[in-house]
Design an enzyme around this catalytic site. Sequence first.
Site, PDB file in Angstrom:
ATOM      1  N   LYS A   1      67.602  84.715   9.414  1.00  0.00           N
ATOM      2  CA  LYS A   1      67.738  83.974  10.087  1.00  0.00           C
ATOM      3  C   LYS A   1      69.479  84.084   9.787  1.00  0.00           C
ATOM      4  O   LYS A   1      69.937  84.576   9.141  1.00  0.00           O
ATOM      5  CB  LYS A   1      67.859  83.105   9.420  1.00  0.00           C
TER       6      LYS A   1
ATOM      7  N   ASP B   1      76.245  78.885   9.345  1.00  0.00           N
ATOM      8  CA  ASP B   1      75.169  80.040   8.618  1.00  0.00           C
ATOM      9  C   ASP B   1      74.317  78.628   7.539  1.00  0.00           C
ATOM     10  O   ASP B   1      73.136  78.890   7.900  1.00  0.00           O
ATOM     11  CB  ASP B   1      75.472  80.831   7.287  1.00  0.00           C
TER      12      ASP B   1
ATOM     13  N   SER C   1      69.819 100.666   1.691  1.00  0.00           N
ATOM     14  CA  SER C   1      71.070  99.946   1.582  1.00  0.00           C
ATOM     15  C   SER C   1      71.856 100.380   1.084  1.00  0.00           C
ATOM     16  O   SER C   1      71.541 101.841   0.451  1.00  0.00           O
ATOM     17  CB  SER C   1      70.655  98.536   0.600  1.00  0.00           C
ATOM     18  N   ARG C   2      73.352  99.851   2.644  1.00  0.00           N
ATOM     19  CA  ARG C   2      74.038 101.084   1.945  1.00  0.00           C
ATOM     20  C   ARG C   2      75.148 101.255   0.701  1.00  0.00           C
ATOM     21  O   ARG C   2      75.428 103.191   0.169  1.00  0.00           O
ATOM     22  CB  ARG C   2      75.204 100.735   2.728  1.00  0.00           C
TER      23      ARG C   2
ATOM     24  N   ILE D   1      69.639  86.805  -0.647  1.00  0.00           N
ATOM     25  CA  ILE D   1      69.002  86.843  -0.135  1.00  0.00           C
ATOM     26  C   ILE D   1      67.195  87.697  -0.286  1.00  0.00           C
ATOM     27  O   ILE D   1      65.747  87.303  -0.529  1.00  0.00           O
ATOM     28  CB  ILE D   1      68.852  86.034   1.391  1.00  0.00           C
TER      29      ILE D   1
END
Length: 305
Positions: free
Chosen positions: A88, A166, A35-36, A13
């Site tokens: 969300k 979801d 971000s990992r 997303i």
Amino acid sequence: MTIKLALVGLGKIARDQHLPAIAETEGLELAAIASRHDRHPDLPSFTGLHDLLAAQAVEAVTLCTPPQGRYALAKSALAAGKHVMLEKPPGATVAEVTALAARARKAGLTLFATWHSREAAGVEAAREWLATRRIRDIRIIWKEDVRQWHPGQEWIWQPGGLGVFDPGINALSIATHILPAPLMVTAADLSFPANRDAPIAAHVVMEMDGIPAIAQFDWRQTGRQTWDIEVATDGGTLRLSHGGSRLHLDGEERVAEPDREYRRLYARFADLIRRGESDVDLAPLQLVADAFLLGRRRQAEAFVE
Ligand code: NAP
């Protein structure tokens, strides 16, 4: 004044919607990402939020990570004095988000719990149309192919990942926005694959001031995908389809606009920060929590991707 922003969780997303929407929003500048496993080709990239906040002067943070673990990130960002925008669902539990809202209030920071589907083109017109009619019946049909829309997303099947809720929570976010009174869950049927910890389908029975409402969520849909809400009233039938982007009133199409959901969300985030306000509506997450509380659990065929 330009608001410098950091984005955490460079997944689907974030790439599909957040990066282009931020680039098009006046008054916002994406300054860094965390971000990992991923890096942004043109921006300072960090493996964690703490490193990012130590190195970069940003005023706001958007969290695009899965709901599990979002609370700890949001708490750290607020503690560091940053405004926070949440994808969300806003958290893994209702209590987490309530606590975040209290922290933001105390610190004088903006917390924005986003519901992108509420920004779909047909939603506001649907709300206005329903406000002047007597509602008889509400039906939500949200059926999609999980293999197409969530490939490889393990978190979605884990506790707190919500499973079929979801996408289903998007429908509930629209319903709770367009209906004139609160929805309440009265019963639910949840189908869990034998090898998973989240439901692949759910049938939720609700009511609004005694008016019947049902929601059917299913991730096993192949072929045509369905994201529809139908409301029967004394003055005709309302049909919101394609996730809220198309509106039919008694069969006649009223709204057909290009998708601007995330542009609207970022414009609103910038506006909330400037006004010193928050926007945290927990109604959709509460309905999902209640469906889990009341839900009868059934075992479905094992899901193998
Ligand atoms: P995703 O593709 O799996 O991306 C999530 C990102 O978060 C990953 O790239 C990962 O990056 C990071 N992350 C941090 N902790 C993680 C963990 N424990 N497990 C997995 N990833 C972790 O998910 P997404 O589809 O972008 O969804 C993220 C949020 O946006 C969800 O709340 C979802 O409901 C919402 N959303 C998704 C869509 C959609 O169409 N996909 C639409 C609207 C909203 P690193 O591993 O590099 O840290």
